[in-house]
Design an enzyme around this catalytic site. Structure first.
Site, short mmCIF file in Angstrom:
data_model
loop_
_atom_site.label_atom_id
_atom_site.label_comp_id
_atom_site.label_asym_id
_atom_site.label_seq_id
_atom_site.Cartn_x
_atom_site.Cartn_y
_atom_site.Cartn_z
N CYS A 79 3.55 -0.70 -1.32
CA CYS A 79 4.31 -1.03 -2.52
C CYS A 79 3.52 -2.02 -3.39
O CYS A 79 2.56 -1.63 -4.04
CB CYS A 79 5.70 -1.54 -2.16
SG CYS A 79 6.86 -1.52 -3.54
N HIS A 169 7.69 1.79 1.79
CA HIS A 169 7.72 0.73 2.81
C HIS A 169 7.79 1.32 4.21
O HIS A 169 8.88 1.49 4.76
CB HIS A 169 8.92 -0.19 2.58
CG HIS A 169 8.82 -1.02 1.36
ND1 HIS A 169 8.23 -2.26 1.37
CD2 HIS A 169 9.21 -0.78 0.08
CE1 HIS A 169 8.28 -2.76 0.14
NE2 HIS A 169 8.86 -1.88 -0.66
N GLU A 171 7.18 -0.13 6.92
CA GLU A 171 7.71 -1.14 7.84
C GLU A 171 9.23 -1.10 7.92
O GLU A 171 9.81 -1.48 8.93
CB GLU A 171 7.21 -2.54 7.45
CG GLU A 171 7.87 -3.18 6.24
CD GLU A 171 7.39 -2.69 4.89
OE1 GLU A 171 7.84 -3.27 3.88
OE2 GLU A 171 6.59 -1.74 4.82
#
Length: 185
Positions: A79, A169, A171
């Site tokens: 991002c 993202h 994660e």
């Protein structure tokens, strides 16, 4: 294997959690001396790219990290991290690290209300969940850039040498395959 995570601002703790779960030793980069330590890969997290760029300059990290990336350090930008890597910003603005020959459009999907998740195919990873929060996308990929994924025709993941930039993202979706791609470098 030791990975460094830029920990100036943004969602760095989530990256550290996933890397730790994968058995990768992590360290945080918060100040200039951290950039001189030994590490094998770098994560540039999501967050606010303008704030991170300013802090990279204020803490004298920008040139140090740029040099390491240009010398072959594997890096994953997610991002805002993708924005930091971009050589050009659509609509103007001063590039930050500028090591990846791509043009990135910031906040391309609108404000927070434009955030969304989807599933899409990513080269080398298969079909994965992608979470976009005030996300950018790559408007143009330069010579040598390999497009890894598109969503609605827009480039959302790319690789250039040992650099991987994603607009989403991984994660937040616990998508370890993106990290595995980085760690193989």
């Amino acid at each position: 294997m030791r990975a460094a995570v830029l920990a100036l601002q943004g969602a760095f703790a989530e990256h550290e959690r996933i890397l730790g779960d994968m058995g990768v030793e992590c360290m945080e980069i918060r100040q200039e001396r951290d950039a001189y330590r030994d590490f094998d890969a770098l994560i540039l997290p999501g967050g606010e790219s303008t704030a991170m760029g300013k802090l990279l300059r204020d803490y004298h990290l920008l040139d140090l990290l740029k040099e390491r990336i240009e010398n072959g350090l594997p890096v994953l930008g997610t991002c805002a991290g993708l924005i930091l890597l971009a050589k050009q910003l659509d609509g103007g603005g001063i590039p930050h690290l500028g090591t990846m020959p791509v043009t990135v459009k910031r906040n391309a999907y609108g404000r927070q209300l434009g955030s969304f998740s989807t599933e899409a195919d990513m080269e080398g990873a298969g079909r994965i969940k992608m979470i976009f929060i005030r996300a950018p996308y790559i408007v143009e990929a330069g010579e040598g850039v390999e497009v890894l994924a598109r969503v609605d025709g827009r480039i959302v993941a790319a690789r250039y040498g040992k650099q991987i930039g994603v607009a989403f993202h991984p994660e937040l979706a616990d998508c370890r395959c993106v990290y595995e791609m980085l760690l193989k470098k």
